[in-house]
Scaffold this motif. Structure first.
Motif, PDB file in Angstrom:
ATOM      1  N   GLY A   7      -7.302   4.637   8.949  1.00 33.17           N
ATOM      2  CA  GLY A   7      -7.392   3.215   8.630  1.00 33.17           C
ATOM      3  C   GLY A   7      -6.174   2.435   9.071  1.00 33.17           C
ATOM      4  O   GLY A   7      -5.820   1.418   8.459  1.00 33.17           O
ATOM      5  N   ALA A   8      -5.522   2.888  10.140  1.00 37.05           N
ATOM      6  CA  ALA A   8      -4.336   2.194  10.657  1.00 37.05           C
ATOM      7  C   ALA A   8      -4.774   0.996  11.490  1.00 37.05           C
ATOM      8  O   ALA A   8      -5.770   1.049  12.212  1.00 37.05           O
ATOM      9  CB  ALA A   8      -3.496   3.141  11.506  1.00 37.05           C
ATOM     10  N   GLN A   9      -4.015  -0.090  11.394  1.00 34.34           N
ATOM     11  CA  GLN A   9      -4.342  -1.284  12.160  1.00 34.34           C
ATOM     12  C   GLN A   9      -3.903  -1.103  13.618  1.00 34.34           C
ATOM     13  O   GLN A   9      -2.808  -0.614  13.888  1.00 34.34           O
ATOM     14  CB  GLN A   9      -3.631  -2.498  11.557  1.00 34.34           C
ATOM     15  N   ALA A  39      -2.179  -9.666  17.898  1.00 36.14           N
ATOM     16  CA  ALA A  39      -2.661  -9.666  16.514  1.00 36.14           C
ATOM     17  C   ALA A  39      -3.314  -8.334  16.200  1.00 36.14           C
ATOM     18  O   ALA A  39      -3.931  -7.706  17.063  1.00 36.14           O
ATOM     19  CB  ALA A  39      -3.665 -10.802  16.308  1.00 36.14           C
ATOM     20  N   PRO A  40      -3.207  -7.864  14.948  1.00 34.26           N
ATOM     21  CA  PRO A  40      -3.785  -6.566  14.584  1.00 34.26           C
ATOM     22  C   PRO A  40      -5.309  -6.624  14.507  1.00 34.26           C
ATOM     23  O   PRO A  40      -5.900  -7.649  14.172  1.00 34.26           O
ATOM     24  CB  PRO A  40      -3.172  -6.290  13.208  1.00 34.26           C
ATOM     25  N   ILE A  41      -5.919  -5.493  14.818  1.00 36.82           N
ATOM     26  CA  ILE A  41      -7.355  -5.308  14.658  1.00 36.82           C
ATOM     27  C   ILE A  41      -7.570  -4.535  13.368  1.00 36.82           C
ATOM     28  O   ILE A  41      -7.049  -3.417  13.217  1.00 36.82           O
ATOM     29  CB  ILE A  41      -7.950  -4.536  15.846  1.00 36.82           C
ATOM     30  N   GLY A  45       4.237   0.504   6.264  1.00 40.79           N
ATOM     31  CA  GLY A  45       5.540   0.231   6.849  1.00 40.79           C
ATOM     32  C   GLY A  45       5.869   0.990   8.114  1.00 40.79           C
ATOM     33  O   GLY A  45       6.934   0.779   8.693  1.00 40.79           O
ATOM     34  N   ASN A  46       4.967   1.878   8.581  1.00 37.95           N
ATOM     35  CA  ASN A  46       5.236   2.649   9.787  1.00 37.95           C
ATOM     36  C   ASN A  46       4.497   2.062  10.981  1.00 37.95           C
ATOM     37  O   ASN A  46       3.330   1.665  10.880  1.00 37.95           O
ATOM     38  CB  ASN A  46       4.802   4.107   9.610  1.00 37.95           C
ATOM     39  N   LYS A  62       1.061  -2.053   5.403  1.00 40.38           N
ATOM     40  CA  LYS A  62       0.071  -1.322   6.192  1.00 40.38           C
ATOM     41  C   LYS A  62       0.767  -0.530   7.288  1.00 40.38           C
ATOM     42  O   LYS A  62       1.922  -0.809   7.642  1.00 40.38           O
ATOM     43  CB  LYS A  62      -0.948  -2.293   6.806  1.00 40.38           C
ATOM     44  N   ASN A  63       0.070   0.464   7.810  1.00 42.54           N
ATOM     45  CA  ASN A  63       0.569   1.238   8.942  1.00 42.54           C
ATOM     46  C   ASN A  63      -0.133   0.770  10.215  1.00 42.54           C
ATOM     47  O   ASN A  63      -1.296   0.341  10.177  1.00 42.54           O
ATOM     48  CB  ASN A  63       0.306   2.730   8.727  1.00 42.54           C
ATOM     49  N   TYR A  64       0.563   0.891  11.346  1.00 42.36           N
ATOM     50  CA  TYR A  64       0.058   0.338  12.597  1.00 42.36           C
ATOM     51  C   TYR A  64       0.205   1.321  13.751  1.00 42.36           C
ATOM     52  O   TYR A  64       1.132   2.140  13.782  1.00 42.36           O
ATOM     53  CB  TYR A  64       0.811  -0.944  12.957  1.00 42.36           C
ATOM     54  N   ILE A  65      -0.705   1.192  14.697  1.00 40.99           N
ATOM     55  CA  ILE A  65      -0.545   1.805  16.011  1.00 40.99           C
ATOM     56  C   ILE A  65      -0.365   0.673  17.012  1.00 40.99           C
ATOM     57  O   ILE A  65      -1.247  -0.177  17.164  1.00 40.99           O
ATOM     58  CB  ILE A  65      -1.758   2.661  16.410  1.00 40.99           C
TER      59      ILE A  65
END
Length: 334
Positions: free
Chosen positions: A217-219, A286-288, A178-179, A101-104
């Motif tokens: 849809g980034a976590q 933790a991710p949202i 992965g980003n 997944k990708n994350y901010i």
């Protein structure tokens, strides 16, 4: 009275000071030196090299907004370990993150020079790649700095990328995941309030990253860096004062804040621009889970905005005792 450093300071501490000094120079003076060197090269007998580099800049102009150009070798330099140990800096993981997944990462607080964000996400000294296998961190920086010759290539090697919308979209739209896009949410205005003891975050009008998370849809992952505001003192600049009015005006024109900060020196502890030796504890929450919404409504953005900052407050409350903060100390959002 000036408090001088003792002569018998261990070599390791001297190397730590040197590492932070070169980082401070990179942050405050390297861009100007690179620009001056390029101008001198252009008017010298080596002008052809400068012309070739201009051609390279034209071909490479989109790289800062397309994931940058990281160098694991530079991120792993031993100088960053001395930099880490000066404060020291520690990165804390609370949960595992899915590399598909990708994350901010919303980084708080901004501080004066975002030292914690740089150490944790632009170097490997605190073990980001080991803690979060399969993820690549990218710290977002104002696009202006990627127009400075030579300097742009150096900062990209650490994982810095442009903070433009197209750059963030590129990172978050990677289908294999992965980003990690690391954003200092409070931005330049928040740096003007960065001083020891400050727990005020500028968040109410910071919704752009929420909108981008919904679109892709980034976590969303709240990150709080305890100690970030303890590194420098600032000249008093309360809201409404002539100094603050001038700073706000210059920030609106240039996009860069100019905090008048000070701390200690290299050979004495009474004054200078070197940060204090204060520990930095950066906690990754933790991710949202965010479901993609190509055209999010204002209600969607406001709802997720509230959830995000509720989670940030919870993260702060859960870990503040580890850093030594008192029960009555809480975050204030403005």
């Amino acid at each position: 009275m000036i408090r001088f450093a003792p002569l018998n300071v261990p070599l390791r501490r001297r190397l730590q000071t040197a590492a932070v000094l070169q980082w401070l120079f990179s942050f405050l003076g390297l861009a100007q030196c690179c620009l001056a060197a390029f101008v001198l090269l252009s008017v010298s007998t080596w002008w052809m090299a400068a012309l070739l580099y201009v051609g390279w800049l034209w071909l490479d102009q989109d790289t800062p907004s397309r994931g940058g150009r990281r160098s694991h070798w530079i991120r792993s330099w031993s100088v960053w370990e001395y930099f880490r140990d000066y404060f020291p800096v520690k990165l804390v993981k609370t949960v595992d993150l899915d590399p598909n997944k990708n994350y901010i990462f919303g980084f708080h607080p901004h501080g004066v020079l975002v030292a914690g964000a740089f150490c944790n996400f632009c170097t490997e000294s605190t073990g980001f790649s080991s803690l979060f296998p399969g993820l690549k961190s990218h710290l977002l920086m104002l696009p202006f700095w990627f127009r400075v010759p030579l300097f742009r290539d150096y900062i990209m090697s650490g994982g810095l990328v442009s903070s433009s919308k197209s750059s963030l979209s590129y990172l978050l739209s990677r289908p294999q995941g992965g980003n990690v896009a690391v954003i200092a949410v409070g931005g330049a205005p928040e740096s003007l309030d960065a001083r020891p003891g400050a727990l005020t975050l500028q968040v109410h009008n910071r919704k752009g990253f929420i909108k981008m998370a919904l679109r892709h849809g980034a976590q969303l992952v709240p990150v709080f860096s305890f100690g970030e505001n303890e590194l420098f003192d600032q000249i008093q600049n309360p809201t409404g004062s002539p100094l603050r009015t001038l700073q706000d005006r210059l920030q609106s024109i240039m996009g860069v804040a100019l905090p008048l900060f000070h701390a200690r020196g290299v050979f004495q502890y009474s004054f200078g621009l070197m940060p204090y030796r204060k520990p930095i504890l950066t906690v990754v929450g933790a991710p949202i889970c965010v479901l993609p919404s190509p055209n999010p409504s204002s209600e969607d953005i406001d709802s997720l905005h509230k959830v995000y900052f509720d989670r940030l407050s919870e993260l702060f409350e859960q870990h503040k005792h580890i850093y030594g903060l008192q029960e009555h100390q809480h975050l204030t959002f403005i």
